[in-house]
Motif scaffolding. Structure first.
Motif, mmCIF file in Angstrom:
data_model
loop_
_atom_site.group_PDB
_atom_site.id
_atom_site.type_symbol
_atom_site.label_atom_id
_atom_site.label_comp_id
_atom_site.label_asym_id
_atom_site.label_seq_id
_atom_site.Cartn_x
_atom_site.Cartn_y
_atom_site.Cartn_z
ATOM 1 N N MET A 131 -6.592 -3.762 -10.570
ATOM 2 C CA MET A 131 -5.883 -2.586 -10.051
ATOM 3 C C MET A 131 -5.299 -2.934 -8.679
ATOM 4 S SD MET A 131 -7.288 1.286 -9.749
ATOM 5 C CE MET A 131 -8.605 1.095 -8.555
ATOM 6 N N ASP A 132 -4.056 -2.505 -8.423
ATOM 7 C CA ASP A 132 -3.380 -2.865 -7.175
ATOM 8 C C ASP A 132 -2.506 -1.693 -6.733
ATOM 9 O OD1 ASP A 132 -1.457 -3.949 -5.310
ATOM 10 O OD2 ASP A 132 -1.976 -5.963 -6.014
ATOM 11 N N TRP A 133 -2.921 -1.044 -5.674
ATOM 12 C CA TRP A 133 -2.208 0.157 -5.209
ATOM 13 C C TRP A 133 -0.961 -0.164 -4.399
ATOM 14 C CZ3 TRP A 133 -7.499 1.911 -2.897
ATOM 15 C CH2 TRP A 133 -8.348 2.321 -3.943
ATOM 16 N N HIS A 134 -0.726 -1.447 -4.142
ATOM 17 C CA HIS A 134 0.366 -1.850 -3.258
ATOM 18 C C HIS A 134 1.554 -2.434 -4.013
ATOM 19 C CE1 HIS A 134 2.470 -4.601 -0.436
ATOM 20 N NE2 HIS A 134 2.222 -3.642 0.434
ATOM 21 N N HIS A 135 1.302 -3.238 -5.030
ATOM 22 C CA HIS A 135 2.389 -3.943 -5.706
ATOM 23 C C HIS A 135 3.316 -2.950 -6.426
ATOM 24 C CE1 HIS A 135 4.563 -6.793 -8.209
ATOM 25 N NE2 HIS A 135 4.119 -7.733 -7.379
ATOM 26 N N PRO A 136 4.634 -3.076 -6.208
ATOM 27 C CA PRO A 136 5.568 -2.098 -6.798
ATOM 28 C C PRO A 136 5.569 -2.080 -8.325
ATOM 29 C CG PRO A 136 6.741 -3.924 -5.722
ATOM 30 C CD PRO A 136 5.306 -4.044 -5.331
ATOM 31 N N ASP A 137 5.167 -3.178 -8.958
ATOM 32 C CA ASP A 137 5.169 -3.223 -10.421
ATOM 33 C C ASP A 137 3.860 -2.760 -11.035
ATOM 34 O OD1 ASP A 137 7.772 -4.104 -11.139
ATOM 35 O OD2 ASP A 137 7.274 -6.080 -10.285
ATOM 36 N N TYR A 138 2.847 -2.547 -10.211
ATOM 37 C CA TYR A 138 1.578 -2.071 -10.779
ATOM 38 C C TYR A 138 1.733 -0.618 -11.209
ATOM 39 C CZ TYR A 138 -3.131 -0.889 -11.844
ATOM 40 O OH TYR A 138 -4.229 -0.467 -12.537
ATOM 41 N N SER A 164 8.259 5.999 -6.019
ATOM 42 C CA SER A 164 8.798 6.120 -7.374
ATOM 43 C C SER A 164 8.291 4.975 -8.251
ATOM 44 C CB SER A 164 10.322 6.077 -7.303
ATOM 45 O OG SER A 164 10.833 5.736 -8.562
ATOM 46 N N ALA A 165 8.147 5.269 -9.538
ATOM 47 C CA ALA A 165 7.729 4.217 -10.473
ATOM 48 C C ALA A 165 8.943 3.669 -11.220
ATOM 49 C CB ALA A 165 6.711 4.776 -11.443
ATOM 50 N N GLU A 166 10.122 4.086 -10.824
ATOM 51 C CA GLU A 166 11.327 3.659 -11.528
ATOM 52 C C GLU A 166 11.525 2.153 -11.391
ATOM 53 O OE1 GLU A 166 14.620 6.568 -10.855
ATOM 54 O OE2 GLU A 166 15.784 4.762 -11.448
ATOM 55 N N GLY A 167 11.809 1.531 -12.495
ATOM 56 C CA GLY A 167 12.058 0.081 -12.480
ATOM 57 C C GLY A 167 10.799 -0.769 -12.448
ATOM 58 N N ALA A 168 9.642 -0.131 -12.308
ATOM 59 C CA ALA A 168 8.392 -0.903 -12.270
ATOM 60 C C ALA A 168 8.104 -1.488 -13.643
ATOM 61 C CB ALA A 168 7.241 -0.014 -11.827
ATOM 62 N N ARG A 186 5.511 -7.743 -15.194
ATOM 63 C CA ARG A 186 5.852 -8.539 -14.009
ATOM 64 C C ARG A 186 4.665 -8.575 -13.059
ATOM 65 N NH1 ARG A 186 11.626 -6.609 -12.673
ATOM 66 N NH2 ARG A 186 10.444 -4.966 -11.663
ATOM 67 N N TYR A 187 3.951 -7.448 -12.965
ATOM 68 C CA TYR A 187 2.736 -7.423 -12.133
ATOM 69 C C TYR A 187 1.699 -8.424 -12.662
ATOM 70 C CZ TYR A 187 -1.786 -6.372 -10.280
ATOM 71 O OH TYR A 187 -3.026 -6.530 -9.720
ATOM 72 N N VAL A 188 1.536 -8.430 -13.981
ATOM 73 C CA VAL A 188 0.542 -9.337 -14.574
ATOM 74 C C VAL A 188 0.891 -10.791 -14.258
ATOM 75 C CG1 VAL A 188 -0.490 -10.144 -16.736
ATOM 76 C CG2 VAL A 188 -0.105 -7.702 -16.375
ATOM 77 N N LYS A 189 2.187 -11.092 -14.293
ATOM 78 C CA LYS A 189 2.626 -12.446 -13.963
ATOM 79 C C LYS A 189 2.256 -12.791 -12.506
ATOM 80 C CE LYS A 189 6.633 -15.205 -14.720
ATOM 81 N NZ LYS A 189 8.065 -15.171 -14.427
ATOM 82 N N TYR A 190 2.486 -11.824 -11.633
ATOM 83 C CA TYR A 190 2.126 -11.979 -10.210
ATOM 84 C C TYR A 190 0.625 -12.228 -10.058
ATOM 85 C CZ TYR A 190 0.763 -10.058 -5.579
ATOM 86 O OH TYR A 190 0.193 -9.828 -4.358
ATOM 87 N N MET A 191 -0.157 -11.389 -10.741
ATOM 88 C CA MET A 191 -1.609 -11.509 -10.607
ATOM 89 C C MET A 191 -2.099 -12.862 -11.138
ATOM 90 S SD MET A 191 -4.660 -9.114 -11.994
ATOM 91 C CE MET A 191 -4.101 -9.311 -13.649
ATOM 92 N N LYS A 192 -1.533 -13.269 -12.279
ATOM 93 C CA LYS A 192 -1.940 -14.572 -12.832
ATOM 94 C C LYS A 192 -1.549 -15.702 -11.882
ATOM 95 C CE LYS A 192 -2.137 -14.589 -17.781
ATOM 96 N NZ LYS A 192 -1.344 -14.667 -19.042
ATOM 97 N N GLY A 193 -0.400 -15.560 -11.268
ATOM 98 C CA GLY A 193 0.044 -16.558 -10.290
ATOM 99 C C GLY A 193 -0.948 -16.654 -9.140
#
Ligand code: H79
Length: 455
Positions: free
Chosen positions: A175-182, A192-196, A200-207
């Motif tokens: 869980m990530d309250w900061h990342h725009p794609d979470y 806004s959650a538009e475009g999230a 893409r978040y999962v890719k970031y987290m795996k990275g």
């Protein structure tokens, strides 16, 4: 020649189905994730250091140490403060400019844990607030880029752990309250959650997980958390589990990587869910679970630093909890929430010191032991190691007779662990053994008796 219907029809059909089944099974597997296969022996080898260790230090540290639990009139916050005080992300981010823990000293932290008898440290690489305690190439929201401190805390701590011979492990929040794609957003927020895009978040987290397991040497455990929101699912969990194992095959991963956790009891079914151990939080199960598990617990009532929280568990309670857990076959992960200056609160230091003193004398009855052989001991707990049984006395019997129901195997010797020169008398009865004790409990918290068995 007479036809044998079994050889001519049934067997080929059976083999056909078997092959089809296998093909379908393996293609199904391929569809989800490349799974890491291991034999029971390999599994036991991978888990060996962790099972032996029994006692570890949890460290919850991040920007939330700055407000130290306080927001406006409220004083009961901690690492959840962004959500519990409903602080907008942009405002919370400003704590980073103030994060300058000049008193942080990795050598001291690691030494404190080691002296307490702890064999591993699990530190928050990133908590739910999304702020990273390590220098990540994938975000600026980390200690190196966003704070005046600029030092990679995980680098200093992991280097020191490797140097002092204690395992370094990372807690990483899904869980990530900061990342725009979470996703999802908190209900109260205006972002806004538009475009999230969650993918893409999962890719970031795996990275980031890749950074954690490649830049800091050998990691003992990856301790995931915050898996409970609906965006996380069984398949993503399995993928993440296997991904981490593919990067460091011998790493151990907790059950919160997937969706198998059954609430705060932390139980799960290791046959059907990913993860190597169960994670009871702030609780100790009534009995063993039949698989590996670790209770994580705070010393007061908060994980992150809260300057108002003085509800410290006593030294006796903490030592008895450690013994209780180990007697049921579990590990104890005990938490410290350091201050924004980089110090362990003094009450934590005192408690860790007392635990270390106890472990110096009685560690043999903890490390590498397995669960109690006795279902119920009214005066305390017990553990076992090869040819020894350890009896942990919480309440010293007034009549100085320690009853061990069910113990019929004649012991070669019985002695106090803190004084192996002693020899205690044992009487064997129909129902079990009676051990004659000295008048006074030698230890103010838990006195331990060792029984050497004639094998
Ligand atoms: O990292 C620690 C916790 O922050 C995390 N797991 C441990 C290891 C954790 N996440 N969720 N929970 C624990 C349980 C949720 C508790 C909550 Fe609350 C009740 C969230 C909001 C209300 C506790 C009390 C946290 C804030 C107030």
């Amino acid at each position: 020649m007479k036809k044998n219907p079994f050889l001519n029809t049934i067997l080929p059909l059976f083999i056909g189905f078997l092959v089809m089944g296998l093909v379908m099974y393996s293609s199904q597997n391929k569809q989800s994730t490349p799974s890491i296969k291991e034999t029971q022996d390999q599994h036991d080898q991978r888990m060996a250091w962790w099972r032996d260790a029994r006692f570890g230090l949890f460290i919850h540290w991040g920007l939330y140490a700055i407000p130290a639990g306080e927001w406006k009139e409220e004083t009961n916050h901690a690492e959840w403060i962004l959500t519990t005080a409903q602080i907008p992300v942009k405002e919370y981010e400003k704590f980073a400019e103030k994060f300058n823990p000049v008193k942080f000293n990795a050598e001291e932290w690691v030494r404190t844990a080691k002296n307490a008898g702890m064999r591993y440290i699990v530190i928050t690489s990133k908590h739910h607030d999304g702020f990273c305690l390590f220098g990540s190439e994938l975000t600026e929201y980390d200690v190196v880029d966003a704070t005046p401190f600029k030092r990679d805390i995980l680098k200093e701590l992991s280097d020191e752990c490797h140097k002092q011979g204690i395992k370094i492990c990372f807690y990483h929040s899904i869980m990530d309250w900061h990342h725009p794609d979470y996703l999802p957003r908190r209900e109260w927020e205006s972002r806004s959650a538009e475009g999230a895009k969650f993918d893409r978040y999962v890719k970031y987290m795996k990275g980031q997980v890749k950074e954690l397991v490649t830049n800091y040497g050998k990691i003992g455990v990856l301790w995931f958390d915050g898996e409970w929101e609906d965006t996380w699912n069984k398949q993503r969990g399995a993928e993440l589990y296997h991904y981490v194992r593919s990067l460091q095959p011998s790493i151990i991963i907790n059950n919160r990587v997937g969706k198998g956790r059954e609430g705060m009891s932390g139980t799960y079914d290791p046959e059907t869910a990913v993860g190597d151990f169960g994670t009871p939080e702030q609780e100790i199960p009534d009995t063993g679970l039949g698989y590996d598990w670790e209770t994580c617990m705070t010393m007061n009532d908060h994980w992150g630093y809260n300057k108002h929280d003085d509800n410290w568990k006593s030294k006796k309670e903490l030592i008895q909890k450690l013994v209780d857990i180990v007697s049921k076959g579990g590990n104890f992960l005990l938490n410290v929430g350091p201050t924004a200056e980089g110090l362990f609160p003094q009450p934590c230091i005192e408690r860790l010191r007392a635990m270390g003193k106890w472990m110096d004398v009685n560690g043999e009855s903890i490390y590498g032991t397995t669960a109690s052989l006795f279902p119920d001991l009214e005066w305390g707990r017990s553990t076992t190691k090869s040819e020894k049984i350890f009896l942990h006395i919480f309440e010293w019997p007034e009549n100085r007779i320690l009853e061990v129901p069910g113990l019929k195997h004649k012991a070669k010797s019985a002695y106090l662990l803190e004084n192996p020169g002693t020899s205690l008398n044992i009487k064997y009865r129909e129902t079990g053994a009676e051990i004659e004790l000295p008048e006074e409990a030698p230890d103010p918290y838990v006195s331990v008796i060792a029984l050497e068995l004639n094998k």
